[in-house]
Design a protein around this motif. Structure first.
Motif, PDB file in Angstrom:
ATOM      1  N   THR A   1       0.928  -1.126  -0.047  1.00 22.31           N
ATOM      2  CA  THR A   1       0.065  -0.042  -0.087  1.00 22.31           C
ATOM      3  C   THR A   1       1.159   1.354  -0.137  1.00 22.31           C
ATOM      4  O   THR A   1       1.765   1.223   0.836  1.00 22.31           O
TER       5      THR A   1
ATOM      6  N   GLN B   1      -3.982   0.472  -2.767  1.00 19.02           N
ATOM      7  CA  GLN B   1      -3.538  -0.788  -2.462  1.00 19.02           C
ATOM      8  C   GLN B   1      -3.224  -1.650  -3.789  1.00 19.02           C
ATOM      9  O   GLN B   1      -4.203  -1.537  -4.536  1.00 19.02           O
TER      10      GLN B   1
ATOM     11  N   GLY C   1     -13.469  -2.641  -2.231  1.00 16.79           N
ATOM     12  CA  GLY C   1     -12.509  -1.480  -1.800  1.00 16.79           C
ATOM     13  C   GLY C   1     -13.841  -0.711  -1.066  1.00 16.79           C
ATOM     14  O   GLY C   1     -13.594  -0.003   0.108  1.00 16.79           O
TER      15      GLY C   1
ATOM     16  N   ALA D   1     -14.765  -2.254   2.437  1.00 15.74           N
ATOM     17  CA  ALA D   1     -13.687  -1.957   3.312  1.00 15.74           C
ATOM     18  C   ALA D   1     -13.669  -0.614   4.011  1.00 15.74           C
ATOM     19  O   ALA D   1     -13.541  -0.209   5.104  1.00 15.74           O
TER      20      ALA D   1
ATOM     21  N   LEU E   1      -9.576  -3.945   4.606  1.00 11.68           N
ATOM     22  CA  LEU E   1      -9.149  -4.344   3.444  1.00 11.68           C
ATOM     23  C   LEU E   1      -8.536  -5.691   3.253  1.00 11.68           C
ATOM     24  O   LEU E   1      -8.827  -6.735   2.456  1.00 11.68           O
TER      25      LEU E   1
ATOM     26  N   ARG F   1     -10.092  -8.856   1.322  1.00 14.13           N
ATOM     27  CA  ARG F   1      -9.344  -9.711   0.633  1.00 14.13           C
ATOM     28  C   ARG F   1      -9.661 -11.142   0.531  1.00 14.13           C
ATOM     29  O   ARG F   1      -9.559 -11.803  -0.235  1.00 14.13           O
TER      30      ARG F   1
END
Ligand code: BTN
Length: 241
Positions: A30, A59, A75, A78, A167, A171
């Motif tokens: 990131t 990121q 995204g 999060a 995030l 993920r």
């Protein structure tokens, strides 16, 4: 722990992340900048990014991806959760498809995902300490910040830590079960059930009711004649209820 690079100033953290990815940065790496001189928004807009007050981060996500179109939704999920955690407790953060984060009618964060060659860069801007006089340019939505909602300065690092955690969480979910991702997105998406007009690049605007998301995160819109349209990208405007 995924690596995080902090920069004082850059054009756009999405550009830095892209360059870093080309040099071999790992999945989850990131870039965070204090100031962007050429911050970008969706659909060619600029993202005004003054120094010292907000969060600008990007990121790197490495594919191959079975459903790359879900990465922008990841995204948004999060970011919504990070904003929610740092809001006054009587307020709610919601998602306007595809990835604006709103508190009431006010936009507090935006996401710009850029895909190329099996790498998706998820770029996130969160208005943390912006004040009413700091906003510039053509704002599609009235905008707000955590500071404006609380009435005093908020801690950017605390919000950064939460967004990185969220995030990571989404993920992992993306790898395990994308249905959970689209279901959760749907629960927090204020676009569903609304009458909308959608501006589509190079086409007539489409009017209808946003009814659901499909498994790839596209918005399904029912037109006045009951015809359904699958919208993968576009600008959504809400019509009065
Ligand atoms: C939008 O709402 O139009 C998307 C805004 C995305 C802004 C972020 S700030 C970090 C990253 N770098 C950019 O240039 N844009 C994204």
């Amino acid at each position: 722990m995924n690596p995080v690079r902090h920069l004082q100033e850059t054009t756009s953290t999405n550009d830095e992340a892209r360059k870093w990815a080309r040099r071999g940065a790992t999945d989850g790496a990131t870039v965070v900048a204090d100031h962007q001189t050429a911050g970008r928004g969706r659909l060619g807009r600029t993202w005004h990014s003054p120094p010292g007050i907000n969060l600008y981060l990007s990121q790197i996500h490495r594919g191959p991806f079975e459903k790359p179109s879900l990465l922008p939704l990841l995204g948004a999920l999060a970011t919504r959760e990070a904003v929610q955690k740092h809001l006054p407790s009587d307020l709610t953060a919601a998602i306007k498809w595809p990835n604006d984060i709103l508190v009431g009618e006010y936009k507090i964060a935006g996401i710009l995902s850029e895909l190329s060659a099996d790498v998706v860069i998820i770029g996130i801007g969160i208005n943390v300490n912006m004040q009413a006089t700091d906003f510039q340019g053509d704002l599609r939505h009235p905008a707000t910040s955590l500071r404006m909602l609380f009435g005093n300065r908020q801690d950017r690092d605390a919000v950064l830590n939460t967004i990185l955690d969220r995030l990571r969480h989404w993920r992992e979910q993306y790898r395990k079960n994308t249905n959970q991702l689209t279901d959760t997105f749907g629960r927090h998406c204020i676009t569903l059930g609304r009458k909308v007009t959608i501006s589509l690049p190079g086409r007539e605007p489409l009017a209808g009711t946003a009814v659901r998301l499909n498994t790839r995160g596209a918005l399904i819109v029912e037109g006045p004649d009951g015809d359904t349209h699958c919208i993968e990208a576009g600008d959504v405007e809400f019509q009065p209820r």
